[in-house]
Design an enzyme around this catalytic site. Structure first.
Site, PDB file in Angstrom:
ATOM      1  N   LEU A 161      35.260  -5.340  42.017  1.00  0.00           N
ATOM      2  CA  LEU A 161      35.997  -6.196  42.946  1.00  0.00           C
ATOM      3  C   LEU A 161      36.318  -5.419  44.213  1.00  0.00           C
ATOM      4  O   LEU A 161      36.936  -4.348  44.157  1.00  0.00           O
ATOM      5  CB  LEU A 161      37.277  -6.714  42.290  1.00  0.00           C
ATOM      6  CG  LEU A 161      37.105  -7.487  40.981  1.00  0.00           C
ATOM      7  CD1 LEU A 161      38.432  -8.086  40.542  1.00  0.00           C
ATOM      8  CD2 LEU A 161      36.048  -8.572  41.118  1.00  0.00           C
ATOM      9  N   GLY A 202      38.918  -0.420  35.446  1.00  0.00           N
ATOM     10  CA  GLY A 202      40.068  -1.122  35.998  1.00  0.00           C
ATOM     11  C   GLY A 202      39.692  -2.458  36.606  1.00  0.00           C
ATOM     12  O   GLY A 202      40.186  -3.513  36.189  1.00  0.00           O
ATOM     13  N   ASP A 203      38.815  -2.446  37.605  1.00  0.00           N
ATOM     14  CA  ASP A 203      38.341  -3.690  38.207  1.00  0.00           C
ATOM     15  C   ASP A 203      36.819  -3.758  38.157  1.00  0.00           C
ATOM     16  O   ASP A 203      36.188  -4.376  39.008  1.00  0.00           O
ATOM     17  CB  ASP A 203      38.840  -3.823  39.652  1.00  0.00           C
ATOM     18  CG  ASP A 203      38.348  -2.693  40.539  1.00  0.00           C
ATOM     19  OD1 ASP A 203      38.041  -1.608  40.021  1.00  0.00           O
ATOM     20  OD2 ASP A 203      38.278  -2.887  41.775  1.00  0.00           O
ATOM     21  N   GLU A 204      36.255  -3.135  37.147  1.00  0.00           N
ATOM     22  CA  GLU A 204      34.810  -3.169  36.933  1.00  0.00           C
ATOM     23  C   GLU A 204      34.484  -3.954  35.675  1.00  0.00           C
ATOM     24  O   GLU A 204      35.118  -3.772  34.631  1.00  0.00           O
ATOM     25  CB  GLU A 204      34.227  -1.756  36.821  1.00  0.00           C
ATOM     26  CG  GLU A 204      34.099  -1.039  38.152  1.00  0.00           C
ATOM     27  CD  GLU A 204      33.236   0.205  38.045  1.00  0.00           C
ATOM     28  OE1 GLU A 204      32.668   0.456  36.963  1.00  0.00           O
ATOM     29  OE2 GLU A 204      33.127   0.936  39.040  1.00  0.00           O
TER      30      GLU A 204
END
Length: 303
Positions: A161, A202-204
């Site tokens: 993201l 985390g945001d992957e």
């Protein structure tokens, strides 16, 4: 369940059986025990119906457990019908037997539900409902082996993201969590039930799916990026995403770590190209130019 214990190993074997094989094994066991109980009514064989009921509940589900419980309760009292017909004592024993076996069935069904719920939670990321990183990697390794044997092509996509930290900084972690859940819902809704979707950082996030024909991999990747981008853009805190996609033909070496690294590197190429992009490459052609951004209209969801 602890597979090191005999009960755990037996449960795993039952679970691995096709449904029709499990039914066959249970009905054979019921028939054999019924014959033995009828031939030797004083041998005290009735408690052996209990593990059969448990096996039915564990391998076949609630309805099968109750059906086998009622069936075995009836079979348990059949030898006593020759003792002089129906009596009050026999009626009481029948009622106790039915209640006991139904209780056993209800207990094993309840335990199975709890076991499935806990196993589901253990495999999932609590925040998004996607597979956790460890489980996704296991599914990836298994899929590589199966695809190699079946000569199937896989598509591995890794999403990051863009500027996600900015959402956390400006609006708080609750807003960031909402973005993660929005993305997860959009991604999970854009793939098939048998495809794998996991949160690997985390945001992957990562997606793994089979593609046929092999050339459809690039179209699927662009379509998938378009769909999740549209979902993110419609969220309360719009963000974009960068995606690296790796098409894995069946003949390439099956090295999960190397293939994950290749997809990850493709994602970083998309990042460096200006974000909100889709970088597609092939596992057998590392120099293949896949710098195409998914900016066109949404296409048909992969079937």
């Amino acid at each position: 369940m602890n597979s090191h214990l005999p009960v755990g190993r037996m449960a795993e074997r039952l679970e691995s059986l096709p449904r029709e094989h499990a039914w066959f094994a249970i009905l054979v066991a019921v028939t054999a025990l019924s014959w033995a109980n009828h031939a030797y009514p004083s041998a005290g064989l009735l408690p052996l119906y209990v593990p059969i009921i448990c096996a039915a509940g564990w391998a076949l589900g609630e309805r099968a457990a109750y059906f086998v419980a009622l069936l075995t309760a009836i079979l348990a009292i059949v030898p006593h019908l020759d003792d002089g017909g129906v009596s009050a004592s026999l009626a009481v024993r029948t009622g106790v037997r039915v209640a006991t076996y139904l209780f056993v069935a209800a207990t094993i069904v309840s335990f199975r539900r709890s076991f499935d719920r806990q196993r589901h939670l253990a495999l999932r990321d609590r925040k998004t409902g996607a597979l956790n990183g460890e489980t996704f990697n296991e599914r990836f390794s298994e899929a590589l082996t199966v695809a190699s044997r079946a000569s199937e092509t896989l598509l591995l996509a890794i999403f990051d993201l863009d500027d996600f930290k900015g959402v956390n900084s400006a609006h708080g972690h609750a807003a960031g969590d909402a973005v993660l859940r929005t993305f997860a819902r959009g991604a999970a809704g854009s793939i098939r039930r048998e495809d794998a979707f996991g949160r690997i950082g985390g945001d992957e996030f990562a997606v793994l799916l089979r593609v046929h024909p092999a050339d459809a991999g690039e179209m699927f990747a662009r379509t998938l990026h378009s769909r999740v981008s549209a979902v993110l853009a419609a969220g309360e805190h719009p963000v974009t995403c960068s995606m690296g996609a790796l098409v894995i033909p069946p003949h390439v070496p099956r090295d999960p770590a190397a293939l994950m690294h290749a997809a990850d590197q493709a994602m970083f190429v998309a990042k460096r190209a200006g974000k909100n992009a889709c970088e597609i490459t092939w596992a057998d052609q590392p120099q293949r130019d896949g710098r195409e951004q998914a900016s066109g209209p949404l296409r048909e969801q992969p079937a």
